[in-house]
Design an enzyme around this catalytic site. Sequence first.
Site, PDB file in Angstrom:
ATOM      1  N   GLY A 100       0.821  -1.338   0.000  1.00 28.02           N
ATOM      2  CA  GLY A 100       0.087   0.027  -0.204  1.00 28.02           C
ATOM      3  C   GLY A 100       0.720   1.324   0.065  1.00 28.02           C
ATOM      4  O   GLY A 100       0.440   2.307  -0.438  1.00 28.02           O
ATOM      5  N   GLU A 141      -1.022  -1.947  -5.766  1.00 29.40           N
ATOM      6  CA  GLU A 141      -2.222  -1.219  -5.456  1.00 29.40           C
ATOM      7  C   GLU A 141      -2.477   0.038  -5.808  1.00 29.40           C
ATOM      8  O   GLU A 141      -1.956   1.115  -5.367  1.00 29.40           O
ATOM      9  CB  GLU A 141      -2.173  -1.200  -3.669  1.00 29.40           C
ATOM     10  CG  GLU A 141      -2.069  -2.548  -3.157  1.00 29.40           C
ATOM     11  CD  GLU A 141      -2.093  -2.675  -1.473  1.00 29.40           C
ATOM     12  OE1 GLU A 141      -2.795  -1.551  -0.802  1.00 29.40           O
ATOM     13  OE2 GLU A 141      -1.681  -3.681  -0.957  1.00 29.40           O
ATOM     14  N   TYR A 260      -6.603  -6.433  12.691  1.00 28.86           N
ATOM     15  CA  TYR A 260      -6.684  -5.013  13.129  1.00 28.86           C
ATOM     16  C   TYR A 260      -7.981  -4.496  13.064  1.00 28.86           C
ATOM     17  O   TYR A 260      -8.963  -4.896  12.330  1.00 28.86           O
ATOM     18  CB  TYR A 260      -5.519  -4.197  12.437  1.00 28.86           C
ATOM     19  CG  TYR A 260      -5.788  -4.108  10.944  1.00 28.86           C
ATOM     20  CD1 TYR A 260      -5.423  -4.929   9.993  1.00 28.86           C
ATOM     21  CD2 TYR A 260      -6.445  -2.717  10.439  1.00 28.86           C
ATOM     22  CE1 TYR A 260      -5.864  -4.734   8.821  1.00 28.86           C
ATOM     23  CE2 TYR A 260      -6.686  -2.850   9.343  1.00 28.86           C
ATOM     24  CZ  TYR A 260      -6.567  -3.682   8.213  1.00 28.86           C
ATOM     25  OH  TYR A 260      -6.834  -3.526   6.980  1.00 28.86           O
TER      26      TYR A 260
END
Length: 370
Positions: A100, A141, A260
């Site tokens: 990312g 990404e 998370y």
Amino acid sequence: MASKTLVYVLSTFLFLLQLHLSAGQTTVVKGAYWFPDSGFPVSGIDSTLFTHLFCAFADLDSTSYEVTISSTNAVQFSTFTQTVQQKNPSVKTLLSIGGGGSSPSTFASMASQNSSRKTFIDSSIQLARNYSFHGLDLDWEYPSSATEMTNLGSLLTEWRAAIANESSSTNNTALLLSGAFFYNSNYYTINYPFQAISNTMDWINLMAYDFYGPGWSPNVTGPPAALYNPTSQVSGDTGVKNWIQAGVAAKKLVLGVPFYGYAWLLANANSHEIFSPANGVATSISPDGSITYSGIKDFISNNNATAVYNLTIVTDYCYAGTTWIGYDDTQSIYTKVTYAKGNGLLGYFAWHVGADKNFTLSRNASVTWG
Ligand SMILES: *[C@@H]1O[C@H](CO)[C@@H](O)[C@H](O)[C@H]1NC(C)=O
Ligand SMILES: *[C@@H]1O[C@H](CO)[C@@H](O)[C@H](O)[C@H]1NC(C)=O
Ligand SMILES: *[C@@H]1O[C@H](CO)[C@@H](O)[C@H](O)[C@H]1NC(C)=O
Ligand SMILES: *[C@@H]1O[C@H](CO)[C@@H](O)[C@H](O)[C@H]1NC(C)=O
Ligand SMILES: *[C@@H]1O[C@H](CO)[C@@H](O)[C@H](O)[C@H]1NC(C)=O
Ligand SMILES: *[C@@H]1O[C@H](CO)[C@@H](O)[C@H](O)[C@H]1NC(C)=O
Ligand SMILES: *[C@@H]1O[C@H](CO)[C@@H](O)[C@H](O)[C@H]1NC(C)=O
Ligand SMILES: *[C@@H]1O[C@H](CO)[C@@H](O)[C@H](O)[C@H]1NC(C)=O
Ligand SMILES: *[C@@H]1O[C@H](CO)[C@@H](O)[C@H](O)[C@H]1NC(C)=O
């Protein structure tokens, strides 16, 4: 006589089939990503709970288009496979490229030219072999135009050919090839190259999370990794179904689950359902609201927070005062792993192993799959 021959033919066939399966075919992925900035030591990973571990991330050099490993990460990456195989000699490792935080336009430009694709591919194979990884994992990404998707298809086709060539010319088992892909089969209406993906990839990891977060949904809380969503099409189930409908076999799909969650500041402490009014990030938790599963369990016990599982959406959330956290606890993980197996997917993966608390989620997922 005829039946003896038949038995011989059959047993030879079964032997060859077994050879084929053990050589090429991945039968399950119980996966997780690890990355150095998580602060979690590689030697601390209970690799008996996984079949595949992804070491993240190698970088794409923006001028040479070579895959590189930063000098800060060199030691941990080069010993990753050896370290995780101490507890589980059969665990497989993949070097994950991009992520990312990497530049999507560098990937786009690399993939747009035959020569830079070749540089990327050759350097990735060399790096994987040099550092004893069993495979490579692409984390671009995201490709975000029709041309970029076509170029991704060319990249994958040439990559697979190079991997096969390297394997047959060195007599080593072929490297695995996977990728972390958008949860949905199209990236905001731009379709992935389904045929090339089906023909070339061992599997794809569907990032079925980050659907809601206080950074991009500041005014209302939401389930960050809903399996189902009664109010919109944004859900893991929608993504999985769209990939299958697009013609990618369920057995090529691996469902992503988050270890998370995200913390919002509630507008009103007494309005604490999913989709409640919010005032952005709970900055007392972290600047972007993200918090590890381990941190969430500590938050719950330190603040006597109320924890709720919503089985319609398949999400957990907890709240204390004006802090509201959406996340996946054991019920969500259990339900998603059961879903993945029940729908014929290849497995599941987690982002990220260092966020788990005492391997509670990793163990639940592994035992649930069986
Ligand atoms: C692109 O490169 C591959 C090898 O990576 C080669 O086989 C192919 O012919 C090339 N295609 C073009 C159009 O140059
Ligand atoms: C191969 O790995 C060694 C360390 O194991 C490192 O010193 C060397 O630079 C690596 N070479 C390449 C081409 O990655
Ligand atoms: C095939 O593999 C051999 C050995 O690794 C290498 O020398 C050769 O360049 C490769 N050919 C292609 C087209 O990638
Ligand atoms: C290639 O691998 C096969 C099976 O692992 C082995 O029997 C054979 O001896 C190997 N050949 C060479 C040239 O290394
Ligand atoms: C959130 O609310 C603020 C203030 O009312 C508004 O300016 C903003 O556009 C809203 N954000 C979104 C994503 O709806
Ligand atoms: C789950 O959440 C949805 C959306 O907020 C809500 O409509 C539903 O009543 C909840 N289900 C349970 C069992 O709490
Ligand atoms: C924790 O919350 C429960 C209700 O959710 C309450 O009964 C209990 O007294 C609280 N404990 C502490 C130490 O605040
Ligand atoms: C996994 O979690 C579910 C839901 O909390 C629970 O019912 C199940 O017993 C757990 N499985 C294991 C192996 O811990
Ligand atoms: C961690 O998990 C193991 C295995 O379930 C358990 O035996 C142990 O008590 C746990 N440790 C802590 C500190 O919770």
